[in-house]
Design an enzyme around this catalytic site. Structure first.
Site, PDB file in Angstrom:
ATOM      1  N   ARG A   1       0.816  -1.204   0.000  1.00 48.62           N
ATOM      2  CA  ARG A   1       0.000   0.000   0.000  1.00 48.62           C
ATOM      3  C   ARG A   1       0.854   1.261   0.000  1.00 48.62           C
ATOM      4  O   ARG A   1       2.014   1.247   0.375  1.00 48.62           O
ATOM      5  CB  ARG A   1      -0.932   0.018   1.212  1.00 48.62           C
ATOM      6  CG  ARG A   1      -2.201  -0.814   1.010  1.00 48.62           C
ATOM      7  CD  ARG A   1      -3.128  -0.764   2.199  1.00 48.62           C
ATOM      8  NE  ARG A   1      -2.476  -1.293   3.389  1.00 48.62           N
ATOM      9  CZ  ARG A   1      -1.978  -0.551   4.352  1.00 48.62           C
ATOM     10  NH1 ARG A   1      -2.079   0.775   4.298  1.00 48.62           N
ATOM     11  NH2 ARG A   1      -1.387  -1.109   5.384  1.00 48.62           N
TER      12      ARG A   1
ATOM     13  N   LYS B   1      -8.526  -2.320   1.278  1.00 50.36           N
ATOM     14  CA  LYS B   1      -8.311  -1.466   2.429  1.00 50.36           C
ATOM     15  C   LYS B   1      -8.994  -0.110   2.258  1.00 50.36           C
ATOM     16  O   LYS B   1      -9.361   0.527   3.236  1.00 50.36           O
ATOM     17  CB  LYS B   1      -6.811  -1.322   2.716  1.00 50.36           C
ATOM     18  CG  LYS B   1      -6.227  -2.574   3.403  1.00 50.36           C
ATOM     19  CD  LYS B   1      -6.678  -2.690   4.854  1.00 50.36           C
ATOM     20  CE  LYS B   1      -6.648  -4.072   5.451  1.00 50.36           C
ATOM     21  NZ  LYS B   1      -5.362  -4.673   5.690  1.00 50.36           N
TER      22      LYS B   1
ATOM     23  N   HIS C   1      -9.867  -3.930  12.777  1.00 50.59           N
ATOM     24  CA  HIS C   1      -8.813  -4.521  11.954  1.00 50.59           C
ATOM     25  C   HIS C   1      -8.323  -5.764  12.686  1.00 50.59           C
ATOM     26  O   HIS C   1      -7.313  -5.751  13.387  1.00 50.59           O
ATOM     27  CB  HIS C   1      -7.667  -3.530  11.742  1.00 50.59           C
ATOM     28  CG  HIS C   1      -6.632  -4.033  10.788  1.00 50.59           C
ATOM     29  ND1 HIS C   1      -5.315  -3.656  10.852  1.00 50.59           N
ATOM     30  CD2 HIS C   1      -6.725  -4.890   9.752  1.00 50.59           C
ATOM     31  CE1 HIS C   1      -4.638  -4.262   9.878  1.00 50.59           C
ATOM     32  NE2 HIS C   1      -5.475  -5.016   9.206  1.00 50.59           N
TER      33      HIS C   1
ATOM     34  N   SER D   1       0.073  -5.310  10.107  1.00 52.35           N
ATOM     35  CA  SER D   1       0.458  -6.204   9.023  1.00 52.35           C
ATOM     36  C   SER D   1       1.621  -7.120   9.434  1.00 52.35           C
ATOM     37  O   SER D   1       2.611  -6.647   9.990  1.00 52.35           O
ATOM     38  CB  SER D   1       0.863  -5.360   7.823  1.00 52.35           C
ATOM     39  OG  SER D   1       1.016  -6.162   6.702  1.00 52.35           O
TER      40      SER D   1
ATOM     41  N   LYS E   1      -2.511 -12.108  12.211  1.00 50.17           N
ATOM     42  CA  LYS E   1      -3.979 -12.168  12.185  1.00 50.17           C
ATOM     43  C   LYS E   1      -4.462 -13.324  11.302  1.00 50.17           C
ATOM     44  O   LYS E   1      -5.281 -14.141  11.718  1.00 50.17           O
ATOM     45  CB  LYS E   1      -4.581 -10.850  11.645  1.00 50.17           C
ATOM     46  CG  LYS E   1      -4.354  -9.639  12.512  1.00 50.17           C
ATOM     47  CD  LYS E   1      -5.002  -8.392  11.934  1.00 50.17           C
ATOM     48  CE  LYS E   1      -4.487  -7.989  10.554  1.00 50.17           C
ATOM     49  NZ  LYS E   1      -3.059  -7.659  10.509  1.00 50.17           N
ATOM     50  N   THR E   2      -3.934 -13.350  10.090  1.00 54.57           N
ATOM     51  CA  THR E   2      -4.388 -14.378   9.142  1.00 54.57           C
ATOM     52  C   THR E   2      -3.913 -15.757   9.575  1.00 54.57           C
ATOM     53  O   THR E   2      -4.698 -16.716   9.639  1.00 54.57           O
ATOM     54  CB  THR E   2      -3.872 -14.043   7.723  1.00 54.57           C
ATOM     55  OG1 THR E   2      -4.350 -12.744   7.358  1.00 54.57           O
ATOM     56  CG2 THR E   2      -4.360 -15.060   6.701  1.00 54.57           C
TER      57      THR E   2
ATOM     58  N   ASP F   1      -9.286 -10.607   8.588  1.00 58.75           N
ATOM     59  CA  ASP F   1      -8.736  -9.244   8.587  1.00 58.75           C
ATOM     60  C   ASP F   1      -9.682  -8.098   8.962  1.00 58.75           C
ATOM     61  O   ASP F   1      -9.236  -7.122   9.546  1.00 58.75           O
ATOM     62  CB  ASP F   1      -8.146  -8.962   7.197  1.00 58.75           C
ATOM     63  CG  ASP F   1      -7.202  -7.776   7.179  1.00 58.75           C
ATOM     64  OD1 ASP F   1      -6.239  -7.768   7.953  1.00 58.75           O
ATOM     65  OD2 ASP F   1      -7.431  -6.855   6.380  1.00 58.75           O
TER      66      ASP F   1
ATOM     67  N   ARG G   1       1.548 -12.368  -1.701  1.00 57.10           N
ATOM     68  CA  ARG G   1       0.209 -12.540  -1.139  1.00 57.10           C
ATOM     69  C   ARG G   1      -0.630 -13.549  -1.904  1.00 57.10           C
ATOM     70  O   ARG G   1      -0.472 -13.717  -3.104  1.00 57.10           O
ATOM     71  CB  ARG G   1      -0.542 -11.207  -1.211  1.00 57.10           C
ATOM     72  CG  ARG G   1       0.020 -10.110  -0.358  1.00 57.10           C
ATOM     73  CD  ARG G   1      -0.542 -10.202   1.032  1.00 57.10           C
ATOM     74  NE  ARG G   1      -0.071  -9.104   1.869  1.00 57.10           N
ATOM     75  CZ  ARG G   1      -0.623  -8.771   3.018  1.00 57.10           C
ATOM     76  NH1 ARG G   1      -1.668  -9.431   3.472  1.00 57.10           N
ATOM     77  NH2 ARG G   1      -0.142  -7.794   3.729  1.00 57.10           N
TER      78      ARG G   1
HETATM   79  N1  LIG Z   1       5.143 -17.063  16.111  1.00 53.87           N
HETATM   80  C1  LIG Z   1       4.493 -16.655  15.041  1.00 53.87           C
HETATM   81  N2  LIG Z   1       3.198 -16.266  15.114  1.00 53.87           N
HETATM   82  C2  LIG Z   1       2.538 -15.819  14.044  1.00 53.87           C
HETATM   83  N3  LIG Z   1       3.076 -15.731  12.810  1.00 53.87           N
HETATM   84  C3  LIG Z   1       4.351 -16.128  12.653  1.00 53.87           C
HETATM   85  C4  LIG Z   1       5.107 -16.596  13.752  1.00 53.87           C
HETATM   86  N4  LIG Z   1       6.343 -16.907  13.304  1.00 53.87           N
HETATM   87  C5  LIG Z   1       6.345 -16.630  12.001  1.00 53.87           C
HETATM   88  N5  LIG Z   1       5.159 -16.177  11.570  1.00 53.87           N
HETATM   89  C6  LIG Z   1       4.854 -15.730  10.200  1.00 53.87           C
HETATM   90  O1  LIG Z   1       4.489 -14.365  10.236  1.00 53.87           O
HETATM   91  C7  LIG Z   1       3.544 -14.063   9.249  1.00 53.87           C
HETATM   92  C8  LIG Z   1       2.288 -13.482   9.848  1.00 53.87           C
HETATM   93  O2  LIG Z   1       1.558 -12.925   8.786  1.00 53.87           O
HETATM   94  P1  LIG Z   1      -0.012 -12.810   8.681  1.00 53.87           P
HETATM   95  O3  LIG Z   1      -0.674 -13.837   9.516  1.00 53.87           O
HETATM   96  O4  LIG Z   1      -0.368 -12.766   7.252  1.00 53.87           O
HETATM   97  O5  LIG Z   1      -0.175 -11.365   9.315  1.00 53.87           O
HETATM   98  P2  LIG Z   1      -1.382 -10.372   9.257  1.00 53.87           P
HETATM   99  O6  LIG Z   1      -2.565 -11.129   8.787  1.00 53.87           O
HETATM  100  O7  LIG Z   1      -1.519  -9.884  10.653  1.00 53.87           O
HETATM  101  O8  LIG Z   1      -0.949  -9.296   8.315  1.00 53.87           O
HETATM  102  C9  LIG Z   1       3.253 -15.346   8.520  1.00 53.87           C
HETATM  103  O9  LIG Z   1       4.044 -15.378   7.382  1.00 53.87           O
HETATM  104  C10 LIG Z   1       3.676 -16.412   9.541  1.00 53.87           C
HETATM  105  O10 LIG Z   1       4.083 -17.593   8.940  1.00 53.87           O
HETATM  106  C1  LIG Z   2      -3.500  -6.141   3.053  1.00 56.53           C
HETATM  107  C2  LIG Z   2      -2.987  -5.610   4.093  1.00 56.53           C
HETATM  108  O1  LIG Z   2      -3.273  -6.113   5.344  1.00 56.53           O
HETATM  109  P1  LIG Z   2      -2.534  -7.167   6.307  1.00 56.53           P
HETATM  110  O2  LIG Z   2      -1.093  -7.072   6.046  1.00 56.53           O
HETATM  111  O3  LIG Z   2      -2.914  -6.693   7.658  1.00 56.53           O
HETATM  112  O4  LIG Z   2      -3.088  -8.537   6.030  1.00 56.53           O
HETATM  113  C3  LIG Z   2      -2.172  -4.413   3.941  1.00 56.53           C
HETATM  114  O5  LIG Z   2      -1.863  -3.819   4.967  1.00 56.53           O
HETATM  115  O6  LIG Z   2      -1.862  -4.044   2.797  1.00 56.53           O
HETATM  116 CA   LIG Z   3      -4.716  -6.108   7.467  1.00 55.52          CA
HETATM  117 MN   LIG Z   4      -3.725 -10.661   7.093  1.00 55.60          MN
END
Ligand SMILES: Nc1ncnc2c1ncn2[C@@H]1O[C@H](COP(=O)(O)OP(=O)(O)O)[C@@H](O)[C@H]1O
Ligand SMILES: C=C(OP(=O)(O)O)C(=O)O
Ligand SMILES: [Ca+2]
Ligand SMILES: [Mn+2]
Length: 665
Positions: free
Chosen positions: A183, A328, A347, A365, A369-370, A384, A449
């Site tokens: 972004r 977003k 969020h 980010s 979360k995911t 999200d 992604r």
């Molecule tokens: N202890 C941990 N807890 C959560 N995620 C972890 C951990 N160690 C490594 N990771 C990695 O960190 C990243 C978390 O990203 P994601 O879940 O997509 O974040 P968000 O959705 O908050 O943007 C993933 O690639 C995951 O594999």
């Molecule tokens: C898609 C997004 O969200 P997140 O990394 O929290 O999944 C972003 O911040 O561009």
């Molecule tokens: Ca997000």
């Molecule tokens: Mn996410």
């Protein structure tokens, strides 16, 4: 070649007809060919290959169920509505809109039919002074009915016309988002008018950078003209929010099949019936991301601009093809619309146990979360964006957008398996021949992604709604390595950390070891909030109190030292911690308090080595630990100064408590 047996040039006399008798079983000249094709030309033959289906060729005059007048009228209105969306505001009328791909023969046939039956939408016959109103704009509108996979047609469009589109070994559509792979928050603009001036959060710390109505219209015209200069555009009509009472109709007009498929996956997909009765959208995005904004335009500081106009209910995207801007951007809109209805927009990820216990996962980010809401033992409500109303929680979206750098099948099997046909895989690198994705490869970006419909997760909770949350988990990826892997928070602490919205990322990993940088983003999503953070915080406090939810702070970042000397906490351990929160066992554990942040940390958790629960234990250099802890505490204090003059909620009690709930030293 059949011989005529005369030895003469065949042109001389007509060929004798060769009769081949099909004497089954006698071994003679058995003709098993079918009757013969109906096509006169190769083109016609090819046109036969693709079966025409009602939704993409809806304008035929008199066939079957689609001939009935109300349906016909509805379709005419749909086209009229799309034409209106694409209208230039200065020239008054929208373009002539025709459904289908201009390259496909079948759609030309449709165009003819459209002409005869006046089913296309034509601009009112004012004097035509620009070329774009002389041409047709072909619209690929929610391409296929929701019942079957729209992906196929969008895949074909992407592969045919968009360089960098490929099918990976698991069937996902690999795409490139161009120069922007994340972004562009500095390029976000929000129209300031009499209403928004008072309602929105402006100024220091706010994500809402002002623009005036006129400049918005300049950018809108630029986007609309660009879209109308193309021979086809994609239109998605979809929904946001699974709460039927608070559902928003959104229209996305874009130039790339990739963008259309992305939003198809990310928003809620309407049924055929819902699509037929869609009517006027509540909000429209014009994504002209391939085309830059004009840097001589007032308020523009780069070639990228993402512009929100709440009064017009429109968003314009210029100069970035990163698909996350659309999702977003709409999230920002929800952060405006929902609080007006006393609904809190969040969020956060969200999942539910078999007993109906709901957990929210807040975090910036990359904090998890995911990853953590996608839990094989629980129902996924969403990864999200959510709403918390008086009736419980609802997902805003219809899909997930997972980071996939270093994705591993073992650690994240559900996400791994969701990357299949229909999934958009952005900016990943794959093997040229095997088409196996190399998830460890950061050549294009670290922010690779995958966007997939939520049904691709086997235990998705459909519809994506649930009861009031029991646990509110705040995720921070602390690259300083001083926050405990888990702490139990009281309400004031939850608010303090929610308003702070801390995480620490490591910038420029490729240039060798760098200092972690602390990021504070109010409500764990300052980039998307529209009102002052304290408004959301007050709503969260009220809801948590009312429904008895417990707050937790979980560090998914470093342990045993800062980035460079320590290591990221194993995902398996974080999952055990989260399990203990869900099950309720952590609520009754024995706790001790930490210095500086005053956090309550458990002494034991099943499946997690006890020594890592207290960060101090894991650092070899205790002095370095203490210094780093104080440093982070200082950063928190500095950041929170912005909020010290604000009242949170109705009573000043809470405000005082929140201020006292931060680090003390
Ligand atoms: N202890 C941990 N807890 C959560 N995620 C972890 C951990 N160690 C490594 N990771 C990695 O960190 C990243 C978390 O990203 P994601 O879940 O997509 O974040 P968000 O959705 O908050 O943007 C993933 O690639 C995951 O594999
Ligand atoms: C898609 C997004 O969200 P997140 O990394 O929290 O999944 C972003 O911040 O561009
Ligand atoms: Ca997000
Ligand atoms: Mn996410």
């Amino acid at each position: 070649m059949a011989a005529n047996g005369t030895g003469l040039p065949m042109a001389r006399k007509p060929l004798a007809k060769i009769v081949t008798e099909d004497k089954q079983g006698n071994g003679m000249c058995h003709d098993d060919s079918a009757k013969g094709i109906k096509a006169q030309t190769i083109d016609e033959l090819h046109s036969l290959q693709k079966k025409r289906s009602a939704p993409t060729t809806p304008l035929e005059g008199n066939q079957g169920a689609f001939a009935s007048l109300p349906d016909d009228e509805r379709r005419r209105q749909q086209l009229q509505s799309i034409s209106a969306s694409l209208a230039s505001l200065t020239r008054g009328a929208g373009p002539k809109v025709v459904r289908g791909d201009p390259a496909a023969k079948s759609s030309q046939a449709v165009e003819h039919v459209a002409h005869r039956h006046h089913h296309h939408v034509e601009a009112p016959t004012i004097s035509v002074s620009d070329d774009s109103s002389l041409k047709f704009t072909h619209v690929l509108y929610n391409l296929s009915p929701a019942g079957y996979c729209l992906c196929t047609e969008l895949y074909e469009q992407a592969i045919k016309y968009e360089k960098g589109s490929f099918i990976t070994s698991s069937g996902a559509l690999a795409t490139l988002s161009g120069a922007k792979t994340g972004r562009s928050p500095r390029d976000k603009r929000v129209v300031m008018d009499d209403t928004t001036q008072n309602e929105l959060w402006w100024g220091r710390g706010s994500p809402n950078i002002e623009m005036d109505e006129h400049t918005f219209l300049v950018n809108r015209e630029r986007a609309v003209d660009y879209l109308n200069s193309l021979d086809k555009v994609f239109v998605n009509d979809q929904f946001l929010n699974w709460d039927p009472q608070n559902r928003i109709k959104v229209r996305i007009v874009s130039a790339r099949a990739y963008h259309s498929l992305f939003m198809h996956n990310m928003c809620i997909r309407p049924t055929d019936e819902e699509l037929e009765n869609f009517g006027t959208p509540d909000f429209t995005i014009y994504n002209a991301g391939q085309f830059p904004c004009n840097r001589y335009t007032h308020y523009m500081t780069s070639s990228t601009s993402t512009d929100l106009n709440l009064a017009r209910k429109e968003m314009v995207i210029l100069g970035t093809q990163y698909a996350g801007e659309m999702k977003k951007g709409l999230f920002s809109v929800m952060h405006y619309l929902m609080p007006k209805r006393q609904i809190l927009s969040l969020h956060s990820g969200c999942n539910m146990g078999i007993d109906g216990d709901v957990a929210l996962f807040f975090g910036l980010s990359g904090t998890g979360k995911t990853t953590l809401s996608t839990d094989h033992n629980r129902y996924l409500i969403g990864d999200d964006e959510h709403c918390w109303s008086d009736y419980g929680v609802s997902n805003i979206e219809g899909g997930c957008y997972a980071k996939c750098i270093d994705l591993s099948r073992e650690k994240e099997p559900d996400i791994w398996n969701a990357i299949k046909f229909g999934t958009v895989l952005e900016n990943v690198v794959f093997d040229e021949h095997t088409r196996e994705v190399e998830y460890g490869d950061k050549s294009v970006t670290e922010n690779t992604r995958a966007a997939y419909p939520i049904e691709y997760i086997p235990n998705a909770k459909l519809p994506c709604i649930g009861p009031h949350p029991k646990n509110v988990i705040l995720l921070a990826c602390d690259a300083f390595g001083v926050l405990p892997p888990v702490s139990k928070l009281n309400l004031a602490q939850t608010m303090y950390h929610f308003i702070s919205g801390y995480t620490a990322l490591v910038a420029g990993t490729e240039d060798g070891i760098k200092e972690p940088t602390a990021t504070f983003s109010a409500c764990f999503g300052a980039a998307f909030i529209m009102l002052h953070p304290t408004k959301y915080a007050a709503m969260l406090a009220e809801k948590m109190q009312k429904h008895g939810a417990t707050g937790w702070l979980v560090n998914t970042g470093w342990s045993g030292g800062s980035y460079g000397s320590g290591n990221r906490i194993k995902l398996a351990y974080t999952r055990r911690i989260i399990d203990a929160i869900h099950s309720g066992s952590l609520l009754n554990a024995t706790y001790e308090k930490t210095d500086v942040f005053g956090l309550e940390i458990p002494t034991e958790i099943e499946g997690v080595p006890s020594e890592i629960l207290r960060p101090e234990n894991t650092w070899g250099d205790k002095k370095a630990y203490k210094n780093t802890l104080l440093k982070l505490g200082g950063l928190f204090k500095n950041n929170f100064e912005t909020f010290t003059n604000y009242k949170i909620g109705k009573d000043t009690m809470l405000t005082q408590e929140i201020l006292a709930a931060g680090p003390n030293f």
